[in-house]
Design an enzyme around this catalytic site. Structure first.
Site, PDB file in Angstrom:
ATOM      1  N   TYR A  26       0.785  -1.261  -0.095  1.00 28.24           N
ATOM      2  CA  TYR A  26      -0.101  -0.041  -0.172  1.00 28.24           C
ATOM      3  C   TYR A  26       0.859   1.227  -0.044  1.00 28.24           C
ATOM      4  CZ  TYR A  26      -3.364   3.488   1.644  1.00 28.24           C
ATOM      5  OH  TYR A  26      -4.115   4.727   1.565  1.00 28.24           O
ATOM      6  N   LYS A  54       4.240   8.193   9.268  1.00 24.92           N
ATOM      7  CA  LYS A  54       3.642   7.776  10.791  1.00 24.92           C
ATOM      8  C   LYS A  54       4.624   8.239  11.831  1.00 24.92           C
ATOM      9  CE  LYS A  54       0.523   4.553   8.681  1.00 24.92           C
ATOM     10  NZ  LYS A  54       0.748   4.003   7.334  1.00 24.92           N
ATOM     11  N   ASP A 113       9.297   2.672   0.092  1.00 23.53           N
ATOM     12  CA  ASP A 113       8.133   3.388   1.184  1.00 23.53           C
ATOM     13  C   ASP A 113       8.169   2.684   2.417  1.00 23.53           C
ATOM     14  OD1 ASP A 113       5.781   3.908   2.300  1.00 23.53           O
ATOM     15  OD2 ASP A 113       4.465   3.351   0.760  1.00 23.53           O
TER      16      ASP A 113
HETATM   17  C1  LIG Z   1       0.069   4.617   5.804  1.00 22.91           C
HETATM   18  C2  LIG Z   1       1.022   4.203   4.571  1.00 22.91           C
HETATM   19  C3  LIG Z   1       0.751   4.907   3.432  1.00 22.91           C
HETATM   20  C4  LIG Z   1      -0.094   6.279   3.478  1.00 22.91           C
HETATM   21  O1  LIG Z   1       0.027   7.062   4.395  1.00 22.91           O
HETATM   22  P1  LIG Z   1      -1.029   8.100   5.020  1.00 22.91           P
HETATM   23  O2  LIG Z   1      -0.542   8.936   6.009  1.00 22.91           O
HETATM   24  O3  LIG Z   1      -2.204   7.353   5.519  1.00 22.91           O
HETATM   25  O4  LIG Z   1      -1.321   8.838   3.693  1.00 22.91           O
HETATM   26  C5  LIG Z   1       1.911   4.895   2.503  1.00 22.91           C
HETATM   27  N1  LIG Z   1       2.650   3.829   2.630  1.00 22.91           N
HETATM   28  C6  LIG Z   1       2.805   2.991   3.557  1.00 22.91           C
HETATM   29  C7  LIG Z   1       3.515   1.788   3.429  1.00 22.91           C
HETATM   30  C8  LIG Z   1       1.758   3.049   4.561  1.00 22.91           C
HETATM   31  O5  LIG Z   1       1.620   2.087   5.706  1.00 22.91           O
END
Ligand SMILES: *Cc1c(COP(=O)(O)O)cnc(C)c1O
Length: 436
Positions: A157, A273, A245
């Protein structure tokens, strides 16, 4: 309410009267009653509890029920909720104004901390969400290479920008299909979706490969030996950029995240995060020459009214200052205990389950075999066992993520007592599942 059937009374520990009232009001004014879909409990049944406050390892809902929390804002609250140092930093920043539309020292101080912690990441651009970080990384990669194609992995994601909301076909590399209504086919026409843990064949049309170096949005799937190094080599062969990511893994698996843990450096990092200490902040980063393609120096446009917000940079800096190497060792030891305890809880009552652990992260798959990709994760999620386990744990006041595709986030505030309580709850929950 438990989804386990029968005519049992609603389980204790689930949404109480005030939460249910709020949920009714919420559904009148917020689609689905929530601002982010997984919060609606669609995957586990019942209605969500509404949080009133949280402290350390615990959240307290508006009915006064207290849960031992493994959501921790999807990992953002790694210190535990309402950590005094973080609250003080935010309070102090807020007293000096909340946003200016002008540079602040806080941005510089957080950028210096991030770049010092992550070798190879020389510059960062702060944004307000992980979605923006990955969206901008893709734009930067396309702008820097002059190529359009991007490669992503099924089950990873990367936020909700159009080009990254693509689903793959079964198994093989496929051009993406929109995975959401409202994403035009052309928006994902240059997005190729491939299976996780297999190094794809690339060619000189590829701008970048975007990957979660440890996949943590299809449950927890570790990269197999050689996968990340193979991606690095495949990108280098064709002049494509590698984007990690690390929105979950950054500052969670260690100070230098997954790139430090596995010894493979991408060209671009995305953080979110943890890096914002629980406030809306994320970042993309990389080598100076690449990052200087961003406006105002270069031709790749990106901007944000609240980017580098002073409350968020203060929270991020306060968090990073507490995240010293020893802290990760301690957290990793606790998570190892949890993982072993849960695995044993399932095994001892004959429930087929995998409890993968990567450093400070653990996941749960109700599967007889280890899971290495999205196909395996989907098979495990299709069993309904996670729903039963979630509800059995909630009844014991332990809050897991309300979806089989999420991982568990343990905080520094989870002490030995909380770990023991969780394992005991899991034993009793697993025994209840085995009886059902
Ligand atoms: C949470 C997440 C995102 C998106 O971050 P948001 O702050 O919710 O837009 C992108 N990549 C990964 C791996 C994530 O876990």
């Amino acid at each position: 309410m438990s989804g386990a059937g029968g005519d049992r009374a609603p389980l204790p520990g689930h949404a109480g009267e005030r939460s249910r009232e709020l949920y009714v009001r919420a559904t009148a004014v917020l689609p689905g009653g929530v601002d982010s879909p997984v919060r609606a409990f669609g995957a586990v049944g019942g209605t969500p509890w509404f949080v009133d406050r949280a402290e350390g390892a615990y959240v307290v809902d508006v009915d006064g029920r207290r849960y031992l929390d493994y959501v921790q804002s999807w990992g953002a609250s790694i210190l535990g909720h309402a950590h005094p140092a973080l609250v003080a930093a935010v309070r102090d920043a807020a007293s000096r104004g909340t946003t200016f539309g002008a540079p602040t020292a806080g941005e510089v101080e957080l950028a210096e901390r991030v770049t010092a912690a992550v070798p190879g990441c020389e510059m960062v651009r702060f944004v307000s969400s992980g979605t923006e970080a990955v969206m901008t990384a893709v734009r930067l990669a396309r702008g820097a290479t002059g190529r359009d194609r991007i490669v992503i992995f099924s089950g990873c994601y990367h936020g909700h920008s159009d080009a990254l909301l693509a689903a793959g076909g079964s198994g093989l590399a496929t051009f993406g299909l929109p995975s959401s209504a409202g994403v035009p086919a052309h928006a994902v026409a240059d997005t190729v979706v491939v299976p996780y843990n297999v190094v794809p064949e690339l060619d000189e049309r590829v701008a970048c490969v975007v990957v979660e170096p440890v996949a943590a949005n299809m449950g927890l799937v570790a990269p197999e030996a050689g996968f990340l190094a193979g991606l690095r080599a495949a990108c280098d062969d064709v002049g494509a950029l590698l984007v990690f990511d690390e929105v979950i893994t950054g500052f969670r698996l260690g100070r230098s995240g997954a790139s430090g843990l596995y010894g493979v450096s991408p060209d671009l990092w995305c953080f979110g995060k943890v890096v914002g200490g629980g406030l809306p902040l994320a970042a993309l980063g990389g080598a100076r020459a690449l990052m200087e393609n961003l406006a105002p120096l270069g031709p790749v446009y990106q901007a944000g009214t609240l980017s580098g917000n002073p409350l968020a940079t203060a929270a991020g800096a306060a968090a990073l200052d507490l995240l010293v190497p020893d802290v990760y060792r301690e957290l990793g030891a606790k998570v190892a205990t949890l993982g072993a305890g849960l695995a044993d809880a399932f095994a001892s009552v004959g429930i087929a389950a995998q409890v993968p652990v990567v450093g400070t992260l653990f996941g749960i798959f109700f599967s007889a075999e280890p899971v290495r990709d999205h196909a395996g994760a989907r098979k495990a999620a299709a069993t309904d066992s996670y729903r039963a386990f979630f509800n059995a744990m909630a009844a014991r006041n332990v809050a897991l993520a309300p979806s089989p595709y999420e991982v568990a986030f343990t905080s520094l505030a989870h002490g030995d007592e909380e770990i023991a309580t969780t394992v005991a709850a899991a034993r009793s929950a697993a025994a209840e599942m085995a009886r059902a």
